[in-house]
Design a protein around this motif. Structure first.
Motif, PDB file in Angstrom:
ATOM      1  N   TYR A 250     -24.716  28.761 -14.823  1.00  0.00           N
ATOM      2  CA  TYR A 250     -24.554  27.351 -15.199  1.00  0.00           C
ATOM      3  C   TYR A 250     -23.084  26.945 -15.166  1.00  0.00           C
ATOM      4  CZ  TYR A 250     -23.961  23.309 -18.190  1.00  0.00           C
ATOM      5  OH  TYR A 250     -23.570  22.094 -18.672  1.00  0.00           O
ATOM      6  N   SER A 251     -22.842  25.786 -14.580  1.00  0.00           N
ATOM      7  CA  SER A 251     -21.486  25.270 -14.467  1.00  0.00           C
ATOM      8  C   SER A 251     -21.471  23.840 -15.015  1.00  0.00           C
ATOM      9  CB  SER A 251     -21.120  25.305 -12.971  1.00  0.00           C
ATOM     10  OG  SER A 251     -19.967  24.614 -12.682  1.00  0.00           O
ATOM     11  N   PRO A 252     -20.780  23.605 -16.137  1.00  0.00           N
ATOM     12  CA  PRO A 252     -20.798  22.244 -16.714  1.00  0.00           C
ATOM     13  C   PRO A 252     -20.162  21.244 -15.760  1.00  0.00           C
ATOM     14  CG  PRO A 252     -19.551  23.813 -18.087  1.00  0.00           C
ATOM     15  CD  PRO A 252     -19.907  24.536 -16.843  1.00  0.00           C
TER      16      PRO A 252
ATOM     17  N   THR B 277     -37.283  29.962  -4.864  1.00  0.00           N
ATOM     18  CA  THR B 277     -36.945  29.156  -6.040  1.00  0.00           C
ATOM     19  C   THR B 277     -35.437  29.118  -6.291  1.00  0.00           C
ATOM     20  OG1 THR B 277     -37.725  28.729  -8.288  1.00  0.00           O
ATOM     21  CG2 THR B 277     -37.074  30.989  -7.806  1.00  0.00           C
ATOM     22  N   ASP B 278     -35.027  28.263  -7.215  1.00  0.00           N
ATOM     23  CA  ASP B 278     -33.646  28.242  -7.732  1.00  0.00           C
ATOM     24  C   ASP B 278     -33.711  28.560  -9.222  1.00  0.00           C
ATOM     25  OD1 ASP B 278     -32.727  27.272  -5.320  1.00  0.00           O
ATOM     26  OD2 ASP B 278     -32.503  25.199  -5.997  1.00  0.00           O
ATOM     27  N   ILE B 279     -32.779  29.376  -9.691  1.00  0.00           N
ATOM     28  CA  ILE B 279     -32.735  29.697 -11.129  1.00  0.00           C
ATOM     29  C   ILE B 279     -31.290  29.612 -11.630  1.00  0.00           C
ATOM     30  CG2 ILE B 279     -33.155  31.496 -12.880  1.00  0.00           C
ATOM     31  CD1 ILE B 279     -35.332  32.613 -10.950  1.00  0.00           C
TER      32      ILE B 279
ATOM     33  N   LEU C  31     -37.451  26.661 -10.097  1.00  0.00           N
ATOM     34  CA  LEU C  31     -37.932  26.937 -11.452  1.00  0.00           C
ATOM     35  C   LEU C  31     -36.855  26.553 -12.479  1.00  0.00           C
ATOM     36  CD1 LEU C  31     -39.756  28.484 -13.582  1.00  0.00           C
ATOM     37  CD2 LEU C  31     -38.525  30.562 -12.915  1.00  0.00           C
ATOM     38  N   GLN C  32     -35.637  26.926 -12.202  1.00  0.00           N
ATOM     39  CA  GLN C  32     -34.431  26.711 -13.044  1.00  0.00           C
ATOM     40  C   GLN C  32     -34.399  27.591 -14.278  1.00  0.00           C
ATOM     41  OE1 GLN C  32     -32.545  25.372 -11.174  1.00  0.00           O
ATOM     42  NE2 GLN C  32     -33.304  23.545 -10.189  1.00  0.00           N
ATOM     43  N   SER C  33     -35.510  27.645 -15.029  1.00  0.00           N
ATOM     44  CA  SER C  33     -35.557  28.564 -16.170  1.00  0.00           C
ATOM     45  C   SER C  33     -37.027  28.873 -16.473  1.00  0.00           C
ATOM     46  CB  SER C  33     -34.912  27.935 -17.407  1.00  0.00           C
ATOM     47  OG  SER C  33     -35.202  28.748 -18.548  1.00  0.00           O
TER      48      SER C  33
ATOM     49  N   ILE D  59     -21.618  20.387  -6.730  1.00  0.00           N
ATOM     50  CA  ILE D  59     -22.703  20.875  -7.575  1.00  0.00           C
ATOM     51  C   ILE D  59     -22.234  21.866  -8.645  1.00  0.00           C
ATOM     52  CG2 ILE D  59     -23.558  22.820  -6.145  1.00  0.00           C
ATOM     53  CD1 ILE D  59     -26.112  20.439  -7.183  1.00  0.00           C
ATOM     54  N   ARG D  60     -21.245  22.706  -8.300  1.00  0.00           N
ATOM     55  CA  ARG D  60     -20.685  23.638  -9.279  1.00  0.00           C
ATOM     56  C   ARG D  60     -19.165  23.648  -9.154  1.00  0.00           C
ATOM     57  NH1 ARG D  60     -25.558  25.579  -7.841  1.00  0.00           N
ATOM     58  NH2 ARG D  60     -24.714  26.045  -5.801  1.00  0.00           N
ATOM     59  N   GLU D  61     -18.514  24.166 -10.192  1.00  0.00           N
ATOM     60  CA  GLU D  61     -17.049  24.149 -10.237  1.00  0.00           C
ATOM     61  C   GLU D  61     -16.440  24.860  -9.021  1.00  0.00           C
ATOM     62  OE1 GLU D  61     -15.364  22.482 -12.545  1.00  0.00           O
ATOM     63  OE2 GLU D  61     -13.513  23.016 -11.482  1.00  0.00           O
TER      64      GLU D  61
HETATM   65  N1  5AD Z   1     -24.719  24.631 -12.626  1.00  0.00           N
HETATM   66  C1  5AD Z   1     -25.335  25.627 -11.955  1.00  0.00           C
HETATM   67  N2  5AD Z   1     -26.262  25.428 -11.016  1.00  0.00           N
HETATM   68  C2  5AD Z   1     -26.608  24.147 -10.734  1.00  0.00           C
HETATM   69  N3  5AD Z   1     -27.506  23.639  -9.869  1.00  0.00           N
HETATM   70  C3  5AD Z   1     -27.463  22.306  -9.965  1.00  0.00           C
HETATM   71  N4  5AD Z   1     -26.543  21.922 -10.883  1.00  0.00           N
HETATM   72  C4  5AD Z   1     -26.004  23.070 -11.399  1.00  0.00           C
HETATM   73  C5  5AD Z   1     -25.029  23.337 -12.373  1.00  0.00           C
HETATM   74  N5  5AD Z   1     -24.418  22.358 -13.034  1.00  0.00           N
HETATM   75  C6  5AD Z   1     -28.386  24.454  -9.032  1.00  0.00           C
HETATM   76  C7  5AD Z   1     -29.865  24.181  -9.335  1.00  0.00           C
HETATM   77  C8  5AD Z   1     -30.291  23.398  -8.142  1.00  0.00           C
HETATM   78  C9  5AD Z   1     -29.425  23.985  -7.061  1.00  0.00           C
HETATM   79  C10 5AD Z   1     -29.308  23.156  -5.835  1.00  0.00           C
HETATM   80  O1  5AD Z   1     -28.176  24.137  -7.689  1.00  0.00           O
HETATM   81  O2  5AD Z   1     -30.540  25.411  -9.401  1.00  0.00           O
HETATM   82  O3  5AD Z   1     -31.676  23.530  -7.851  1.00  0.00           O
END
Ligand code: 5AD
Ligand code: SF4
Length: 472
Positions: free
Chosen positions: A364-366, A330-332, A292-294, A80-82
């Motif tokens: 955020y992680s591309p 939530t997730d943000i 929510l994410q943002s 999901i992330r780096e």
């Molecule tokens: N970068 C950062 N966070 C991410 N999530 C998903 N993809 C990325 C990303 N590329 C987070 C979101 C999601 C949670 C499981 O992980 O918030 O709801």
């Protein structure tokens, strides 16, 4: 990124029979040998690991938590992330040393990360000591792969999903609280997210199969089940039958397991029927994880989330009004490309308005292959980290505020395990999903008991077993 192709589709079709036959394969070949399993990532991976444990147990391995004792090591990875990648490669470095002294050690890498082409290539080139690489679509093939393991690396990763399997021999971590998969994959394609690529398109299980599993778990004495999917609200949309999540939830509630939970919900297709069913059944827990994410509609659009800040707030309000006492987490994500200070402030505003019970926050992680990775990542590391810190401070203040409201109250807790917070302590969760460390309840693991809350921290509560309330 893995893209389905015709050649693979044909191989996959031919292999489907073999993969099916591999389900719940039994052998005593590895009697007396031990497995070490490490799980990274989300609840879906935790539950997949229960399937992997079932496979290893069926091959007569027993579990060890001591890496040095292991005859086979399985890493169930996350993409999901780096930093999820970094952790796995770091751990593989340790395993390389172990393998020097123990050449027969079988090393397996599976799960989301293994599903990425670039990772499979890297494992081939730089980690040849890894014996087996398997993806998310063929976990049940692992038994056959282990039986055939050799010093040559065996990579079996499919980009095509294949069938949904029933009657899996899970070896569950808990005797009281169980995961129940209701669907696999995700069709939402949020622009930052790798899940639709690593887990494939959405495939729902048939409702009767899910309800049969819930009934079996009830008969086995489980106190709690959690219906599991990347986006449970969309349950059934991929099937010809007329199934929806509200109906499934209601049918599951009628089976009368004391506690029913579900994760994760996408705000986009959260229906009024779902809210009403949650409100109607006391055994559906008043707790919703609603990412929510943002808080900025501009960023939500770039993220492909399909709702605006106003839509989210409206839904939030409706849930709070219809389900009294419902806790919401939530997730943000902070630092999405083009997120301005103004956009970030909007996220803080939503956090202030919603006063979430808790939030998982991320920078955020591309992710390679996702649409967002093509947008220039124009926010500096410093700015991202500062935003995360500001957000965490705010989020934690609300968590603490909510937790403090529990002090001196008596609440129902499902006691799940011994606590890390002291020898005579156990821990469990309230109906609203608050973690409680409890004194005076050592013999109550597996039971739902009344607990008087004595103090509150940001991430947990302390409490004592309430004897009088239990007698009356
Ligand atoms: N970068 C950062 N966070 C991410 N999530 C998903 N993809 C990325 C990303 N590329 C987070 C979101 C999601 C949670 C499981 O992980 O918030 O709801
Ligand atoms: Fe990823 Fe969005 Fe699917 Fe969640 S709903 S798994 S964030 S694509």
């Amino acid at each position: 990124m893995n893209l389905p192709n015709l050649k693979e589709a044909k191989i996959r079709t031919n292999k489907e029979v073999a993969i099916k036959e591999a389900l719940n394969l039994k052998s005593d070949k590895f009697k007396g040998q031990k497995f070490y399993l490490k799980t990274y990532g989300c609840q879906m991976n935790v539950h997949d690991s229960e399937e992997i444990k079932g496979i290893l147990t069926n091959l007569s391995f027993s579990e060890t938590t001591d890496l040095n004792e292991a005859d086979i090591i399985v890493l169930n990875t996350c993409a999901i992330r780096e930093n999820a990648h970094d952790k796995v490669f770091g751990f593989l470095g340790r395993i390389k040393h172990l393998k020097r002294n123990k050449p027969d050690l079988i090393v397996c890498v599976g799960g989301c990360m293994a599903q990425e082409n670039s990772v499979a290539n890297l494992l081939k080139e730089k980690y040849p000591f890894v014996n087996i690489v398997f993806g998310t679509h063929n976990i049940n093939e692992l038994g056959t792969m282990i039986l055939n393991a050799s010093s040559n690396q065996d990579i079996e990763v499919y980009s095509i999903e294949g069938d949904v399997y029933e009657n899996i021999d899970y070896k569950r971590d808990s005797k009281y609280s169980a995961w129940v998969n209701i669907m696999y994959g995700c069709d939402k394609f949020c622009t930052y997210c790798i899940v639709p690529y690593t887990r494939g398109k959405q495939r729902s299980r048939k409702m009767p199969d899910i309800l049969k599993e819930v009934q079996t778990l009830k008969d086995e004495g489980y106190q709690e089940i959690t219906l599991l999917g990347q986006n449970v609200n969309a349950y059934g949309k991929d099937l010809a039958e007329n199934y929806d999540f509200a109906t499934l939830l209601e049918e599951a509630a009628r089976i009368n397991i004391p506690r029913i939970r579900f994760v994760t919900s996408h705000p986009w297709d959260f229906t009024d029927e779902m809210i009403n069913v949650i409100a109607k059944y006391p055994n559906i827990m008043p707790y919703i994880h609603l990412p929510l994410q943002s808080g900025s509609s501009k960023i939500l659009k770039l993220m492909g989330r399909r709702y605006t800040k106003e839509d989210y707030l409206k839904l939030y309000q409706k849930i709070k009004e219809t389900i009294p006492g419902c806790s919401i987490t939530t997730d943000i994500i902070v630092g999405f490309p083009n997120e301005t200070e103004e956009d970030f402030k909007e996220t803080l505003d939503v956090v202030n308005t919603c006063a979430f019970d808790g939030a998982y926050t991320f920078i955020y992680s591309p992710r390679e292959g996702t649409p967002a990775a093509l947008i220039k990542d124009n926010i500096s590391k410093e700015v991202k980290e500062a935003r995360l810190q500001t957000l965490n401070k705010l989020v934690n203040s609300y968590s603490l505020k909510h937790n403090k409201e529990y002090v001196n109250k008596i609440v129902k807790v499902l006691v799940t395990s011994p606590s890390e917070k002291g020898e005579n302590k156990v821990c469990g969760y309230t109906e609203t999903m608050k973690l409680v460390n409890i004194t005076g309840a050592s013999n109550d693991i597996g039971k739902i008991i009344d607990v008087k809350i004595t103090s509150a921290k940001s991430f947990s509560l302390d409490g004592e077993k309430e004897i009088f309330a239990n007698i009356s």
